[in-house]
Structure formats: C-alpha cells, structure tokens
Design a protein around this motif. Structure first.
Motif, PDB file in Angstrom:
ATOM      1  N   UNK A 153       0.872  -1.096   0.109  1.00 51.18           N
ATOM      2  CA  UNK A 153      -0.023   0.161   0.094  1.00 51.18           C
ATOM      3  C   UNK A 153       0.643   1.207  -0.163  1.00 51.18           C
ATOM      4  N   UNK A 154       1.797   1.177   0.956  1.00 45.40           N
ATOM      5  CA  UNK A 154       2.793   2.618   0.746  1.00 45.40           C
ATOM      6  C   UNK A 154       3.470   2.594  -0.399  1.00 45.40           C
ATOM      7  N   UNK A 155       3.923   1.587  -1.143  1.00 43.92           N
ATOM      8  CA  UNK A 155       4.723   1.632  -2.278  1.00 43.92           C
ATOM      9  C   UNK A 155       3.888   2.201  -3.327  1.00 43.92           C
ATOM     10  N   UNK A 156       2.438   1.889  -3.408  1.00 43.42           N
ATOM     11  CA  UNK A 156       1.600   2.318  -4.291  1.00 43.42           C
ATOM     12  C   UNK A 156       1.254   3.918  -4.018  1.00 43.42           C
ATOM     13  N   UNK A 157       1.472   4.389  -2.681  1.00 40.60           N
ATOM     14  CA  UNK A 157       1.263   5.696  -2.539  1.00 40.60           C
ATOM     15  C   UNK A 157       2.483   6.536  -2.729  1.00 40.60           C
ATOM     16  N   UNK A 158       3.473   5.893  -2.648  1.00 41.25           N
ATOM     17  CA  UNK A 158       4.926   6.452  -2.994  1.00 41.25           C
ATOM     18  C   UNK A 158       4.829   6.796  -4.784  1.00 41.25           C
ATOM     19  N   UNK A 159       4.396   5.734  -5.238  1.00 38.39           N
ATOM     20  CA  UNK A 159       4.335   5.790  -6.641  1.00 38.39           C
ATOM     21  C   UNK A 159       3.362   7.002  -7.362  1.00 38.39           C
ATOM     22  N   UNK A 160       2.132   6.955  -6.643  1.00 38.59           N
ATOM     23  CA  UNK A 160       1.179   8.154  -7.027  1.00 38.59           C
ATOM     24  C   UNK A 160       1.895   9.503  -6.837  1.00 38.59           C
ATOM     25  N   UNK A 161       2.469   9.689  -5.514  1.00 39.06           N
ATOM     26  CA  UNK A 161       3.145  10.850  -5.098  1.00 39.06           C
ATOM     27  C   UNK A 161       4.284  11.332  -5.907  1.00 39.06           C
ATOM     28  N   UNK A 162       5.050  10.156  -6.423  1.00 38.55           N
ATOM     29  CA  UNK A 162       6.026  10.709  -7.276  1.00 38.55           C
ATOM     30  C   UNK A 162       5.387  11.193  -8.742  1.00 38.55           C
ATOM     31  N   UNK A 163       4.494  10.459  -9.177  1.00 42.50           N
ATOM     32  CA  UNK A 163       3.869  11.029 -10.306  1.00 42.50           C
ATOM     33  C   UNK A 163       3.230  12.434 -10.180  1.00 42.50           C
ATOM     34  N   UNK A 164       2.770  12.725  -9.070  1.00 45.41           N
ATOM     35  CA  UNK A 164       2.049  13.979  -8.767  1.00 45.41           C
ATOM     36  C   UNK A 164       3.154  14.823  -8.615  1.00 45.41           C
ATOM     37  N   UNK A 165       4.400  14.666  -8.170  1.00 51.27           N
ATOM     38  CA  UNK A 165       5.449  15.500  -7.851  1.00 51.27           C
ATOM     39  C   UNK A 165       5.914  15.795  -9.187  1.00 51.27           C
ATOM     40  N   UNK A 166       6.335  14.956 -10.154  1.00 53.27           N
ATOM     41  CA  UNK A 166       6.566  15.336 -11.491  1.00 53.27           C
ATOM     42  C   UNK A 166       5.676  16.296 -12.268  1.00 53.27           C
ATOM     43  N   UNK A 167       4.319  15.644 -12.240  1.00 54.23           N
ATOM     44  CA  UNK A 167       3.431  16.599 -12.594  1.00 54.23           C
ATOM     45  C   UNK A 167       3.189  18.264 -12.283  1.00 54.23           C
ATOM     46  N   UNK A 168       3.706  18.363 -10.995  1.00 51.01           N
ATOM     47  CA  UNK A 168       3.620  19.607 -10.150  1.00 51.01           C
ATOM     48  C   UNK A 168       4.858  20.257 -10.676  1.00 51.01           C
ATOM     49  N   UNK A 169       5.989  19.662 -10.619  1.00 47.40           N
ATOM     50  CA  UNK A 169       7.186  20.394 -11.224  1.00 47.40           C
ATOM     51  C   UNK A 169       7.028  20.950 -12.438  1.00 47.40           C
ATOM     52  N   UNK A 170       6.345  20.151 -13.518  1.00 45.86           N
ATOM     53  CA  UNK A 170       6.231  20.504 -14.742  1.00 45.86           C
ATOM     54  C   UNK A 170       5.369  21.769 -14.843  1.00 45.86           C
ATOM     55  N   UNK A 171       4.303  21.991 -13.970  1.00 47.82           N
ATOM     56  CA  UNK A 171       3.177  22.960 -14.037  1.00 47.82           C
ATOM     57  C   UNK A 171       4.097  24.183 -13.426  1.00 47.82           C
ATOM     58  N   UNK A 172       4.633  24.109 -12.576  1.00 49.91           N
ATOM     59  CA  UNK A 172       5.462  25.154 -11.919  1.00 49.91           C
ATOM     60  C   UNK A 172       6.159  25.904 -13.044  1.00 49.91           C
ATOM     61  N   UNK A 173       7.246  24.613 -13.775  1.00 51.32           N
ATOM     62  CA  UNK A 173       8.137  25.592 -14.810  1.00 51.32           C
ATOM     63  C   UNK A 173       7.203  26.287 -15.865  1.00 51.32           C
ATOM     64  N   UNK A 174       6.071  25.552 -16.188  1.00 48.25           N
ATOM     65  CA  UNK A 174       5.260  26.380 -17.320  1.00 48.25           C
ATOM     66  C   UNK A 174       4.727  27.551 -16.669  1.00 48.25           C
ATOM     67  N   UNK A 175       4.259  27.457 -15.436  1.00 46.63           N
ATOM     68  CA  UNK A 175       3.708  28.741 -14.907  1.00 46.63           C
ATOM     69  C   UNK A 175       4.953  29.739 -14.673  1.00 46.63           C
ATOM     70  N   UNK A 176       6.142  29.507 -14.229  1.00 46.20           N
ATOM     71  CA  UNK A 176       7.103  30.426 -14.080  1.00 46.20           C
ATOM     72  C   UNK A 176       7.213  31.311 -15.765  1.00 46.20           C
TER      73      UNK A 176
END
Length: 209
Positions: A153-176
């Motif tokens: 369960x924790x491993x799946x949460x890590x995977x989802x959070x990692x994907x969300x982190x990458x997506x957020x970093x991309x949004x931050x770059x575009x917003x900047x």
C-alpha cells in the motif's frame, strides 16, 4: 499651499520655489520669473480672496520589488484597487497577480508532496526492517502478511505521489515561463503624464520573482 489676502486691495504674491536636479515641474502657477535656479511664481489675489496654489514635481524612480514578499503583493493589490490605475494596467497586474497566486499554490503543493514522500519512504524503511526481523520468527505469519500488505500500500502511495510530484514540477516550470512572459509585457504609466493617458514606454520599475 493656501494663500489668503487679508487686505482690502488687490495683492500680488510671489512664491519662490527651486526644482531640484533630476526633477520635472508638473503643476505650478503659469506666471513666473526665473531667479538663478529658482522659479518665482506670481499669484494675484483679490481683496479677501483665498487661493490654493499647487506646485507638483516628478522624477523617475527605479525600484526593485520582490514578488515573493507579501508587502509587494499588498502594494500591487492596493494599486489595482485604486481609481488612478488605468483599465489596461489593472488588467495586466490582475493577470500577473493571478499567475503568481497559481505559482505560490503549486509551490506549496510541491512542498507538501515532498514532505509526504519523505514520510512514505521512512515508513517503507520501517516496514522493511520489521519484515526482515519477522522472517526469523516462525509464528509471525499473520503479522508478516499484514506488514507486506502495508508495504504494498505504501509503495503504491509513493508511486502516485512521485507521479504527482513530476506533474507539479512541470506545472511550476510552465507557470514560471508564463509569469516571466507577462512580466516582460507589463508596461506602467508615465508619471509625468496626466492620469488616464495612454500607457507609455515601460517605466523604471523592476519586479523580480
């Protein structure tokens, strides 16, 4: 300044005013003489008359404002709400503030995701250590199953959070990029022109992110 003629006759008053170097006279009585560097403004007053005389100057001022600072955003918000701001400038600043708010929200989301990932990884290390320990215990089958389920369960949460982190970093770059583009297109009114005049060339105000 307010000038009152307390005489029963017409009075002529002279106001001496020196415009400092680098400053430009905007408003003043039309009649004047020059005495060296000073202006000698002439004001006529009828008997018992009171006049308000206004002398206004302006000079270009360069300031660097950090948009990360709350005080800077508060200054811009106050300016946007002021009646003196033109519709074009108000729209540009509102757009800039909107992009900045989005960038702040995304940054906070990134911080939250990073904290969550650290917690998940710490929990995974704990579970891994517990599973290794239980492997030497013959009677720990049920608990082992529970720990492995939690590990999955924790491993799946890590995977989802990692994907969300990458997506957020991309949004931050575009917003900047969007923020920098809006900032580059921002023009400010010329302080030496009447309020409501068309926007002039970009003024000497720097906003940094």
């Amino acid at each position: 300044m307010t000038i009152t003629n307390r005489l029963n006759d017409v009075a002529k008053v002279y106001i001496r005013h020196t415009v400092n170097k680098g400053w430009k006279l905007l408003e003043a009585p039309p009649a004047f003489e020059r005495i060296g560097e000073a202006h000698l403004f002439e004001v006529h007053l009828k008997a018992g008359e009171t006049k308000v005389v206004e002398i206004a100057e302006a000079t270009p001022i360069e300031r660097t404002l950090d948009l990360n600072a709350d005080v800077t955003l508060d200054m811009i918000k106050v300016f946007v709400a002021a009646p003196e701001s033109t519709p074009e400038l108000r729209n540009s600043l509102e757009k800039l503030l909107g992009i900045h708010r989005k960038l702040v929200d995304l940054t906070q989301e990134q911080i939250s995701l990073d904290r969550r990932l650290r917690d998940y990884r710490e929990r995974m290390d704990e579970l891994h250590a517990q599973i290794v320990t239980l492997q030497a215990v013959k009677t720990g089958g049920e608990l082992m199953t529970h720990l492995k389920t939690k590990m999955k369960d924790i491993s799946e949460r890590v995977q989802k959070a990692t994907i969300s982190m990458v997506d957020t970093e991309e949004k931050i770059m575009l917003t900047r990029v969007e923020f920098q583009d809006s900032l580059a297109e921002l023009t400010l009114p010329d302080a030496t022109k009447p309020v409501g005049a068309a926007l002039a060339e970009p003024a000497a105000l720097k906003l940094k992110k």
